[in-house]
Design an enzyme around this catalytic site. Structure first.
Site, PDB file in Angstrom:
ATOM      1  N   ALA A  12       0.811  -1.222   0.000  1.00 45.28           N
ATOM      2  CA  ALA A  12       0.000   0.000   0.000  1.00 45.28           C
ATOM      3  C   ALA A  12       0.845   1.272   0.000  1.00 45.28           C
ATOM      4  O   ALA A  12       0.309   2.371  -0.019  1.00 45.28           O
ATOM      5  CB  ALA A  12      -0.934  -0.003   1.203  1.00 45.28           C
ATOM      6  N   ARG A  17       9.872   7.234  -3.678  1.00 41.42           N
ATOM      7  CA  ARG A  17      11.250   7.390  -4.131  1.00 41.42           C
ATOM      8  C   ARG A  17      11.415   7.149  -5.634  1.00 41.42           C
ATOM      9  O   ARG A  17      12.459   7.390  -6.203  1.00 41.42           O
ATOM     10  CB  ARG A  17      12.170   6.457  -3.319  1.00 41.42           C
ATOM     11  CG  ARG A  17      12.380   6.966  -1.906  1.00 41.42           C
ATOM     12  CD  ARG A  17      12.905   5.899  -0.967  1.00 41.42           C
ATOM     13  NE  ARG A  17      11.827   5.052  -0.450  1.00 41.42           N
ATOM     14  CZ  ARG A  17      11.983   4.181   0.557  1.00 41.42           C
ATOM     15  NH1 ARG A  17      13.154   4.033   1.140  1.00 41.42           N
ATOM     16  NH2 ARG A  17      10.961   3.457   0.970  1.00 41.42           N
ATOM     17  N   GLY A  81       2.516   3.437   7.523  1.00 44.37           N
ATOM     18  CA  GLY A  81       3.589   2.551   7.942  1.00 44.37           C
ATOM     19  C   GLY A  81       3.244   1.079   7.815  1.00 44.37           C
ATOM     20  O   GLY A  81       2.074   0.696   7.739  1.00 44.37           O
ATOM     21  N   ASP A 105       7.504  -4.999  -2.387  1.00 45.33           N
ATOM     22  CA  ASP A 105       8.619  -4.476  -3.182  1.00 45.33           C
ATOM     23  C   ASP A 105       9.898  -5.300  -3.009  1.00 45.33           C
ATOM     24  O   ASP A 105      10.974  -4.852  -3.374  1.00 45.33           O
ATOM     25  CB  ASP A 105       8.858  -2.996  -2.879  1.00 45.33           C
ATOM     26  CG  ASP A 105       9.358  -2.742  -1.461  1.00 45.33           C
ATOM     27  OD1 ASP A 105       9.358  -3.691  -0.654  1.00 45.33           O
ATOM     28  OD2 ASP A 105       9.739  -1.596  -1.179  1.00 45.33           O
ATOM     29  N   GLY A 138      16.496  -1.423   7.524  1.00 47.18           N
ATOM     30  CA  GLY A 138      16.421  -1.558   8.971  1.00 47.18           C
ATOM     31  C   GLY A 138      17.583  -2.425   9.443  1.00 47.18           C
ATOM     32  O   GLY A 138      17.889  -3.444   8.830  1.00 47.18           O
ATOM     33  N   ARG A 331       5.606  -9.958 -38.584  1.00 41.08           N
ATOM     34  CA  ARG A 331       4.544  -9.412 -37.731  1.00 41.08           C
ATOM     35  C   ARG A 331       3.494 -10.486 -37.440  1.00 41.08           C
ATOM     36  O   ARG A 331       3.542 -11.575 -38.000  1.00 41.08           O
ATOM     37  CB  ARG A 331       3.941  -8.183 -38.422  1.00 41.08           C
ATOM     38  CG  ARG A 331       4.936  -7.007 -38.440  1.00 41.08           C
ATOM     39  CD  ARG A 331       4.441  -5.877 -39.305  1.00 41.08           C
ATOM     40  NE  ARG A 331       3.086  -5.474 -38.937  1.00 41.08           N
ATOM     41  CZ  ARG A 331       2.281  -4.765 -39.729  1.00 41.08           C
ATOM     42  NH1 ARG A 331       2.680  -4.395 -40.941  1.00 41.08           N
ATOM     43  NH2 ARG A 331       1.082  -4.432 -39.320  1.00 41.08           N
ATOM     44  N   ASN A 384      -2.039  -4.309 -50.139  1.00 36.36           N
ATOM     45  CA  ASN A 384      -3.179  -4.972 -49.490  1.00 36.36           C
ATOM     46  C   ASN A 384      -4.206  -4.001 -48.935  1.00 36.36           C
ATOM     47  O   ASN A 384      -5.250  -4.403 -48.481  1.00 36.36           O
ATOM     48  CB  ASN A 384      -2.679  -5.879 -48.360  1.00 36.36           C
ATOM     49  CG  ASN A 384      -1.931  -5.098 -47.288  1.00 36.36           C
ATOM     50  OD1 ASN A 384      -1.321  -4.065 -47.568  1.00 36.36           O
ATOM     51  ND2 ASN A 384      -1.978  -5.587 -46.062  1.00 36.36           N
ATOM     52  N   ALA A 421       9.583  -8.101 -64.089  1.00 38.88           N
ATOM     53  CA  ALA A 421      10.047  -7.060 -63.166  1.00 38.88           C
ATOM     54  C   ALA A 421       9.361  -5.730 -63.447  1.00 38.88           C
ATOM     55  O   ALA A 421       9.059  -5.407 -64.593  1.00 38.88           O
ATOM     56  CB  ALA A 421      11.556  -6.905 -63.293  1.00 38.88           C
TER      57      ALA A 421
HETATM   58  C1  UD1 Z   1      11.181  -1.808   5.005  1.00 35.14           C
HETATM   59  C2  UD1 Z   1      11.514  -2.166   6.459  1.00 35.14           C
HETATM   60  C3  UD1 Z   1      13.015  -2.205   6.635  1.00 35.14           C
HETATM   61  C4  UD1 Z   1      13.608  -3.215   5.680  1.00 35.14           C
HETATM   62  C5  UD1 Z   1      13.176  -2.937   4.232  1.00 35.14           C
HETATM   63  C6  UD1 Z   1      13.559  -4.120   3.361  1.00 35.14           C
HETATM   64  C7  UD1 Z   1       9.741  -1.289   7.905  1.00 35.14           C
HETATM   65  C8  UD1 Z   1       9.345  -0.199   8.815  1.00 35.14           C
HETATM   66  N1  UD1 Z   1      10.945  -1.165   7.335  1.00 35.14           N
HETATM   67  O1  UD1 Z   1      11.712  -0.504   4.777  1.00 35.14           O
HETATM   68  O2  UD1 Z   1      13.350  -2.576   7.963  1.00 35.14           O
HETATM   69  O3  UD1 Z   1      15.005  -3.217   5.782  1.00 35.14           O
HETATM   70  O4  UD1 Z   1      11.750  -2.789   4.142  1.00 35.14           O
HETATM   71  O5  UD1 Z   1      13.305  -3.859   2.013  1.00 35.14           O
HETATM   72  O6  UD1 Z   1       9.002  -2.231   7.743  1.00 35.14           O
HETATM   73  N2  UD1 Z   1       3.738  -0.402   2.830  1.00 35.14           N
HETATM   74  C9  UD1 Z   1       2.391  -0.434   3.072  1.00 35.14           C
HETATM   75  N3  UD1 Z   1       1.840   0.543   3.841  1.00 35.14           N
HETATM   76  C10 UD1 Z   1       2.578   1.535   4.385  1.00 35.14           C
HETATM   77  C11 UD1 Z   1       3.965   1.562   4.132  1.00 35.14           C
HETATM   78  C12 UD1 Z   1       4.515   0.576   3.358  1.00 35.14           C
HETATM   79  O7  UD1 Z   1       1.682  -1.331   2.612  1.00 35.14           O
HETATM   80  O8  UD1 Z   1       1.985   2.366   5.089  1.00 35.14           O
HETATM   81  C13 UD1 Z   1       4.331  -1.424   1.966  1.00 35.14           C
HETATM   82  C14 UD1 Z   1       4.993  -0.836   0.748  1.00 35.14           C
HETATM   83  O9  UD1 Z   1       4.100  -0.798  -0.355  1.00 35.14           O
HETATM   84  C15 UD1 Z   1       6.160  -1.775   0.478  1.00 35.14           C
HETATM   85  C16 UD1 Z   1       6.459  -2.360   1.844  1.00 35.14           C
HETATM   86  O10 UD1 Z   1       5.346  -2.111   2.669  1.00 35.14           O
HETATM   87  O11 UD1 Z   1       5.803  -2.813  -0.417  1.00 35.14           O
HETATM   88  C17 UD1 Z   1       7.716  -1.764   2.456  1.00 35.14           C
HETATM   89  O12 UD1 Z   1       7.561  -0.374   2.571  1.00 35.14           O
HETATM   90  P1  UD1 Z   1       8.748   0.641   2.295  1.00 35.14           P
HETATM   91  O13 UD1 Z   1       8.247   2.001   2.541  1.00 35.14           O
HETATM   92  O14 UD1 Z   1       9.358   0.357   0.981  1.00 35.14           O
HETATM   93  O15 UD1 Z   1       9.736   0.217   3.469  1.00 35.14           O
HETATM   94  P2  UD1 Z   1      11.318   0.399   3.495  1.00 35.14           P
HETATM   95  O16 UD1 Z   1      11.626   1.789   3.835  1.00 35.14           O
HETATM   96  O17 UD1 Z   1      11.926  -0.144   2.292  1.00 35.14           O
HETATM   97 CA    CA Z   2      11.141  -0.946   0.412  1.00 39.13          CA
END
Ligand code: UD1
Ligand code: CA
Length: 454
Positions: A12, A17, A81, A105, A138, A331, A384, A421
């Site tokens: 979500a 970035r 978060g 991701d 993290g 094609r 054609n 030709a």
């Molecule tokens: C996250 C981890 C980090 C880890 C890294 C690995 C947390 C707080 N941090 O950081 O420790 O090293 O992944 O790749 O978990 N998402 C939601 N809702 C939200 C926020 C995020 O569904 O409110 C989803 C995002 O779509 C994404 C995933 O959670 O697929 C991770 O979120 P992202 O913001 O990329 O976390 P990182 O900063 O990469």
């Molecule tokens: Ca991430």
């Protein structure tokens, strides 16, 4: 009794970035959306449920994924978060399951790794890895060797910043405890978000069984936050695909210069030169050779055929021992029988070529049927399209179409017939006939070239 598996995928986030309008999990990797890789692996584990947490891009993601996979769509209204994202799933969970949490991701996590996590006898298992550059991840903090806390980059102390063991984001959690733990997560951190990673500290405080598993190849667990990371991950994926093909005996001239954006099925003795792109489903028979810089989508080449440098084949079916290219374009609906030869700068669309037919240079063949053994000279065009409708051209067996001819469809040229030709053919030519349509040649003797004036 072994508890059933439930999988949560967090997707979500807004992917800020990437500065892209497209949701991050729909960015393509190996020709399909990021999230599809994870969904496929997740399905292999036969979970009772896959919960996919999505946000404001929910409908885009639903449209793209479709209903091929049975998914419980969970909406997180605001991306507050990863902890908040998981909290949205809690009301949907079974109480007696093994819960696996994945990040949308980080799509290349292997099935074996997920299984290892699920078979660990702990309340909370975190998948970690060591990387040379831990920036952005993290950090795994240990006390006397035991996992005690995960600290996000923005909250690290200068000494914690040096820790190179990182959180991959993949966790297995006791589903009976997850609800209570998620409720204890606060937004007391630099990002002012509910961080799922805080669950480690919370579980440790309760003296729950907390453990970790380290995956040695960190490329498997990389996350994608930027286009640069996406490009790196693409190379990892492509290298894996190339390795698998080479293990089955396919010769790839340079595994760092190949892109398989779909499925490539290849027989024995196949050779793939550099910089080729394979899209959709491509099937190559034994001993097929693909020259450099070719793009092949949803096509089949039967045994012994060669696609020479810089050629494009899209929705084409190529028989045995054919030679196509260099610089050819097949094609959709180009159906070549065995031993057909298509040379440079020849475009073929929705046309059938009989066994051994040839168009060796500079031609357009569209909506046509070309008989076995026919020879299409350089510069031949099947006209054609009249600006409104498409019509068919039929060229008989062993017919010979002289260079620079226009065949104005609908028209047919019979078996063994010849077109002189430079002719523009608007009337059918019967079997064995010669058709010539051009003004007769006039030779002027004693002709003087003009002289340059002063
Ligand atoms: C996250 C981890 C980090 C880890 C890294 C690995 C947390 C707080 N941090 O950081 O420790 O090293 O992944 O790749 O978990 N998402 C939601 N809702 C939200 C926020 C995020 O569904 O409110 C989803 C995002 O779509 C994404 C995933 O959670 O697929 C991770 O979120 P992202 O913001 O990329 O976390 P990182 O900063 O990469
Ligand atoms: Ca991430």
């Amino acid at each position: 009794m072994v508890k059933p598996i439930e999988i949560v995928i967090l997707a979500a986030g807004v992917g800020s970035r990437m500065r892209s309008e497209k949701p991050k999990v729909l960015q393509t990797l190996g020709g399909v959306p990021l999230i599809s890789h994870l969904l496929e692996t997740a399905q292999d584990l036969n979970p009772v449920k896959i919960h996919l947490v999505v946000g404001r891009h929910a409908s885009d993601i639903k449209n793209r994924i479709g209903d091929r996979i049975d998914i419980n769509w969970v909406i997180q209204e605001k991306p507050k978060g990863t902890g908040n994202a998981l909290a949205q799933v809690v009301p949907h969970l079974f109480l007696e399951s093994r819960l696996l949490v994945l990040l949308g991701d980080a799509p290349l996590v292997k099935r074996e790794t997920m299984e290892a996590l699920l078979s660990e006898n702990s309340d909370l298992v975190v998948l970690t890895t060591k990387v040379s550059n831990p920036t952005g991840y993290g950090r795994i903090v240990r006390e006397e060797g035991k996992l005690s806390e995960i600290v996000e980059e923005k909250d690290t102390s200068s000494s914690q910043r040096l820790i190179n063991e990182i959180n991959t984001g993949v966790m297995a959690i006791n589903s009976a405890k997850v609800g209570a733990w998620v409720n204890k997560i606060t937004d007391d951190n630099t990002q002012k978000e509910h961080l799922l990673t805080d669950m480690v500290k919370i579980a440790c405080k309760e003296k729950a069984l907390v453990s970790s598993i380290e995956v040695s190849d960190s490329s498997e667990v990389q996350g994608v936050n930027t286009f640069s990371q996406l490009a790196n991950m693409e190379r990892v994926l492509q290298k894996n695909k190339a390795e698998k093909l080479m293990e089955t005996g396919v010769q790839i001239m340079d595994p760092t210069r190949i892109d398989i954006r779909g499925t490539l099925i290849a027989g024995k003795g196949v050779v793939l030169d550099i910089n080729c792109i394979f899209e959709g489903k491509v099937v190559l028979g034994d001993n097929v050779k693909i020259g450099p810089n070719c793009v092949i989508s949803d096509s089949r080449l039967d045994s012994g055929s060669v696609l020479k440098a810089n050629s494009v084949a899209e929705g084409a079916e190529i028989g045995k021992n054919c030679s196509v290219g260099p610089f050819a374009r097949l094609r959709p609906g180009a159906l070549l029988g065995d031993d057909v030869s298509i040379g440079n700068f020849v475009e073929v669309k929705k046309s059938i070529f009989g066994v051994g037919a040839k168009a060796s240079h500079l031609a357009y063949v569209g909506d046509s049927e070309v008989g076995a053994g026919a020879n299409i000279g350089a510069g031949t065009i099947t006209c054609n399209y009249d600006g409104a409708n498409k019509s068919k051209t039929k060229i008989g067996k062993n017919a010979f179409i002289g260079s620079n001819s226009s065949l104005v469809a609908p028209v047919s040229v019979g078996d063994e017939a010849t077109v002189g030709a430079g002719s523009t053919i608007t009337k059918d030519v019967k079997d064995g006939e010669l058709a010539v349509e051009r003004s007769s040649q006039r030779n002027v003797s004693g002709w003087m070239r003009p002289n340059k004036k002063d």
